[in-house]
Design a protein around this motif. Structure first.
Motif, mmCIF file in Angstrom:
data_model
loop_
_atom_site.group_PDB
_atom_site.id
_atom_site.type_symbol
_atom_site.label_atom_id
_atom_site.label_comp_id
_atom_site.label_asym_id
_atom_site.label_seq_id
_atom_site.Cartn_x
_atom_site.Cartn_y
_atom_site.Cartn_z
ATOM 1 N N ILE A 7 0.773 -1.382 0.258
ATOM 2 C CA ILE A 7 0.034 -0.261 -0.098
ATOM 3 C C ILE A 7 1.022 1.478 -0.296
ATOM 4 O O ILE A 7 0.255 2.332 -0.493
ATOM 5 N N ALA A 8 2.062 1.107 0.960
ATOM 6 C CA ALA A 8 2.776 2.257 1.401
ATOM 7 C C ALA A 8 3.339 2.609 -0.656
ATOM 8 O O ALA A 8 3.915 3.989 -0.578
ATOM 9 N N ILE A 9 3.671 1.682 -1.297
ATOM 10 C CA ILE A 9 4.512 1.803 -2.154
ATOM 11 C C ILE A 9 3.462 2.096 -3.203
ATOM 12 O O ILE A 9 3.949 3.429 -4.358
ATOM 13 N N ILE A 10 2.081 1.728 -3.437
ATOM 14 C CA ILE A 10 1.472 2.763 -4.111
ATOM 15 C C ILE A 10 1.115 4.113 -3.854
ATOM 16 O O ILE A 10 0.759 4.718 -5.200
ATOM 17 N N ILE A 11 0.745 4.432 -2.643
ATOM 18 C CA ILE A 11 0.645 5.804 -2.734
ATOM 19 C C ILE A 11 1.841 6.447 -3.041
ATOM 20 O O ILE A 11 1.595 7.282 -3.287
ATOM 21 N N THR A 12 3.169 5.948 -2.758
ATOM 22 C CA THR A 12 4.491 6.662 -3.607
ATOM 23 C C THR A 12 4.253 6.881 -4.712
ATOM 24 O O THR A 12 5.281 7.886 -5.142
ATOM 25 N N ILE A 13 3.860 5.892 -5.441
ATOM 26 C CA ILE A 13 4.533 6.118 -6.748
ATOM 27 C C ILE A 13 4.457 6.615 -7.390
ATOM 28 O O ILE A 13 5.255 8.039 -8.567
ATOM 29 N N PRO A 14 3.459 7.953 -7.465
ATOM 30 C CA PRO A 14 2.730 9.403 -7.956
ATOM 31 C C PRO A 14 3.673 10.428 -7.834
ATOM 32 O O PRO A 14 4.350 10.536 -8.439
ATOM 33 N N PHE A 15 4.353 10.752 -6.163
ATOM 34 C CA PHE A 15 5.347 11.434 -5.967
ATOM 35 C C PHE A 15 6.335 10.902 -7.040
ATOM 36 O O PHE A 15 7.174 12.384 -6.987
ATOM 37 N N GLY A 128 -4.071 11.927 -6.532
ATOM 38 C CA GLY A 128 -3.191 10.875 -4.783
ATOM 39 C C GLY A 128 -5.157 10.512 -4.578
ATOM 40 O O GLY A 128 -4.792 9.262 -4.184
ATOM 41 N N LEU A 129 -5.896 11.703 -4.469
ATOM 42 C CA LEU A 129 -7.113 11.127 -4.249
ATOM 43 C C LEU A 129 -7.850 10.006 -4.739
ATOM 44 O O LEU A 129 -8.581 8.424 -4.489
ATOM 45 N N ALA A 130 -7.281 9.724 -6.126
ATOM 46 C CA ALA A 130 -7.881 8.863 -7.082
ATOM 47 C C ALA A 130 -7.473 7.650 -6.877
ATOM 48 O O ALA A 130 -8.028 6.281 -6.584
ATOM 49 N N VAL A 131 -5.866 7.025 -6.641
ATOM 50 C CA VAL A 131 -4.806 6.577 -6.989
ATOM 51 C C VAL A 131 -5.617 5.749 -5.020
ATOM 52 O O VAL A 131 -5.883 4.744 -4.269
ATOM 53 N N GLY A 132 -5.896 6.615 -3.841
ATOM 54 C CA GLY A 132 -6.488 6.457 -2.175
ATOM 55 C C GLY A 132 -7.745 5.523 -2.701
ATOM 56 O O GLY A 132 -8.114 4.947 -1.839
ATOM 57 N N VAL A 133 -8.856 6.110 -3.299
ATOM 58 C CA VAL A 133 -10.057 5.757 -3.478
ATOM 59 C C VAL A 133 -9.844 3.999 -4.201
ATOM 60 O O VAL A 133 -10.660 3.198 -3.935
ATOM 61 N N ALA A 138 -9.960 -2.251 -3.507
ATOM 62 C CA ALA A 138 -9.143 -3.106 -3.030
ATOM 63 C C ALA A 138 -8.816 -3.676 -1.536
ATOM 64 O O ALA A 138 -9.671 -5.165 -1.390
ATOM 65 N N LEU A 139 -8.955 -3.189 -0.725
ATOM 66 C CA LEU A 139 -8.840 -3.605 0.642
ATOM 67 C C LEU A 139 -10.606 -3.706 1.071
ATOM 68 O O LEU A 139 -9.790 -4.617 2.443
ATOM 69 N N VAL A 140 -11.458 -3.342 0.701
ATOM 70 C CA VAL A 140 -12.590 -3.759 2.005
ATOM 71 C C VAL A 140 -13.643 -5.213 0.657
ATOM 72 O O VAL A 140 -14.289 -5.828 0.550
ATOM 73 N N GLY A 141 -11.853 -5.062 -0.112
ATOM 74 C CA GLY A 141 -12.783 -6.794 -1.031
ATOM 75 C C GLY A 141 -13.870 -6.455 -2.010
ATOM 76 O O GLY A 141 -14.332 -7.628 -2.755
ATOM 77 N N SER A 142 -13.370 -5.741 -2.541
ATOM 78 C CA SER A 142 -14.574 -5.004 -3.900
ATOM 79 C C SER A 142 -14.383 -6.528 -5.674
ATOM 80 O O SER A 142 -12.741 -6.143 -5.412
ATOM 81 N N GLU A 143 -15.152 -6.679 -5.728
ATOM 82 C CA GLU A 143 -14.998 -7.515 -7.182
ATOM 83 C C GLU A 143 -13.979 -6.678 -7.865
ATOM 84 O O GLU A 143 -13.378 -7.899 -8.971
ATOM 85 N N VAL A 144 -15.188 -5.664 -8.085
ATOM 86 C CA VAL A 144 -13.866 -4.965 -8.978
ATOM 87 C C VAL A 144 -12.898 -4.454 -9.592
ATOM 88 O O VAL A 144 -12.500 -3.225 -10.463
ATOM 89 N N MET A 145 -12.216 -4.173 -7.538
ATOM 90 C CA MET A 145 -11.291 -3.291 -7.635
ATOM 91 C C MET A 145 -10.133 -4.290 -6.922
ATOM 92 O O MET A 145 -10.276 -5.187 -6.055
ATOM 93 N N THR A 146 -9.036 -4.431 -7.351
ATOM 94 C CA THR A 146 -7.585 -5.426 -6.874
ATOM 95 C C THR A 146 -6.466 -4.410 -6.816
ATOM 96 O O THR A 146 -6.852 -3.449 -6.730
ATOM 97 N N LEU A 147 -5.942 -4.602 -5.882
ATOM 98 C CA LEU A 147 -4.600 -3.790 -5.410
ATOM 99 C C LEU A 147 -3.601 -3.799 -6.426
ATOM 100 O O LEU A 147 -2.852 -2.642 -7.382
ATOM 101 N N THR A 148 -4.159 -4.847 -7.688
ATOM 102 C CA THR A 148 -2.953 -4.301 -9.030
ATOM 103 C C THR A 148 -3.714 -3.774 -9.928
ATOM 104 O O THR A 148 -3.081 -2.747 -9.851
ATOM 105 N N SER A 149 -5.281 -3.534 -9.885
ATOM 106 C CA SER A 149 -5.929 -2.516 -10.406
ATOM 107 C C SER A 149 -4.869 -1.312 -9.896
ATOM 108 O O SER A 149 -4.859 -0.587 -10.721
ATOM 109 N N ALA A 150 -5.556 -1.064 -7.868
ATOM 110 C CA ALA A 150 -4.117 0.388 -7.669
ATOM 111 C C ALA A 150 -3.406 0.462 -7.944
ATOM 112 O O ALA A 150 -3.235 1.967 -8.301
#
Length: 262
Positions: A7-15, A128-133, A138-150
Motif C-alpha cells: 500500500i505504501a508503495i502504491i501511494i508513493t509512486i505518483p509522488f 492522489g485521491l483517485a489512487v486512495g479510492v 481493493a482493501l474492502v474486497g470489492s469484486e471490481v477493484m484489486t491491489l493490482t488495479s490500484a
C-alpha cells in the motif's frame, strides 16, 4: 511482501513520478521545447481521461449494477460533485499556471512562485485521491477493484506526473530561482498526492456503500483538470496536432495498462 508495504508503495509512486520530472531542471539547460511540452501535456491529459474512465467510472457503474435502470445515479452524483468541488477550488484559490501572466482565483498578494506551485497542487490533489479510492476498493474486497488495479492506476498517474514535474520546475528556474529551489518546489507540488490518497483511506469506515460515489468523484475531479487546464494550454497557438497525438497515445497506453494489468 506485507500488504502495508504494498500500500505504501502504491501511494508513493505518483509522488516519485513528480520528483523524477522535477529532476530534469538539473539536466536541461532551458525550458522544454514548446512542441515537446505540448505533446507531453496532451499525453498527461490522455492518461488522466483514460484512468478516469477505465479505472474509476467503469468500476463505479459496475458496483451500482444492483440498482438496475438507476445504476448510473451514484456515478452521476459523484462525478458532478467532483466537477463542482474543483470548480469552486479553481475559482476561489489564487493560482498561476506555468507560462501564464495573469493569476486565477481571488485576488491575492502571494508571489508568482507561490501561485505557480499552488496551481500544480490543485492539479495533483485529485490524482492522489483517485489512487486512495482505488486502494480503498481493493482493501474492502470489492469484486471490481484489486491491489493490482490500484497499482496500475498509480503507475499511470506517475507516468503523466513525470512531464508535469519538469513543466513546473523548469519555468521556476527560468524566472531566476536556483535549480535547487526549483527542484524542491516542483517536488513539493507532488506531496499533495500521497496526502490525498491518505485522506481517501481515512474514509474506510464508510467506503463500501459510498465507493461508487467516491470513484466517480475522483473521476470528475480529474476530468475537470484536463478540460480546464491541460487541453486549453496544450492546444493554444501552433502545432495543436501534437497534443492531440500525445493525448491519443496517453489514453491508449493507460487503457492497455488497465486492461492488461488490472
Amino acid at each position: 511482501m506485507p500488504k502495508e508495504a504494498y500500500i505504501a508503495i502504491i501511494i508513493t509512486i505518483p509522488f516519485l513520478g513528480t520528483t523524477l520530472g522535477a529532476l530534469m531542471v538539473y539536466f536541461l539547460k532551458k525550458e522544454l521545447n514548446p512542441r515537446l511540452k505540448k505533446a507531453l501535456m496532451g499525453f498527461a491529459g490522455g492518461v488522466m481521461v483514460s484512468a478516469s474512465f477505465f479505472s474509476l467510472l467503469l468500476p463505479s457503474l459496475e458496483l451500482s449494477g444492483g440498482l438496475g435502470n438507476f445504476s448510473f445515479v451514484p456515478s452521476l452524483v459523484g462525478f458532478a460533485v467532483g466537477i463542482g468541488l474543483m470548480f469552486l477550488i479553481d475559482s476561489l484559490l489564487p493560482h498561476l499556471h506555468p507560462g501564464e501572466q495573469n493569476p486565477e482565483g481571488l485576488h491575492s498578494k502571494a508571489s508568482r512562485t507561490t501561485m505557480m506551485v499552488t496551481a500544480v497542487t490543485i492539479h495533483n490533489f485529485p490524482e492522489g485521491l483517485a489512487v486512495g479510492v482505488g486502494l480503498l476498493g481493493a482493501l474492502v474486497g470489492s469484486e471490481v477493484m484489486t491491489l493490482t488495479s490500484a497499482l496500475t492506476l498509480s503507475l499511470g498517474i506517475a507516468l503523466q506526473n513525470f512531464p508535469e514535474g519538469a513543466i513546473v520546475s523548469m519555468p521556476l528556474a527560468s524566472e531566476g530561482h536556483s535549480k535547487d529551489k526549483s527542484f524542491l518546489l516542483g517536488t513539493l507540488s507532488g506531496v499533495v498526492e500521497p496526502l490525498g490518497a491518505l485522506l481517501a483511506l481515512a474514509l474506510s469506515s464508510v467506503v463500501e456503500p459510498a465507493l461508487p460515489y467516491l470513484l466517480s468523484f475522483a473521476a470528475g475531479a480529474m476530468v475537470y483538470v484536463v478540460v480546464e487546464e491541460l487541453i486549453p494550454e496544450a492546444s493554444e497557438g501552433e502545432h495543436s496536432n501534437l497534443p492531440t497525438l500525445g493525448f491519443a497515445f496517453g489514453f491508449a497506453l493507460m487503457m492497455v495498462l488497465d486492461v492488461a494489468l488490472g
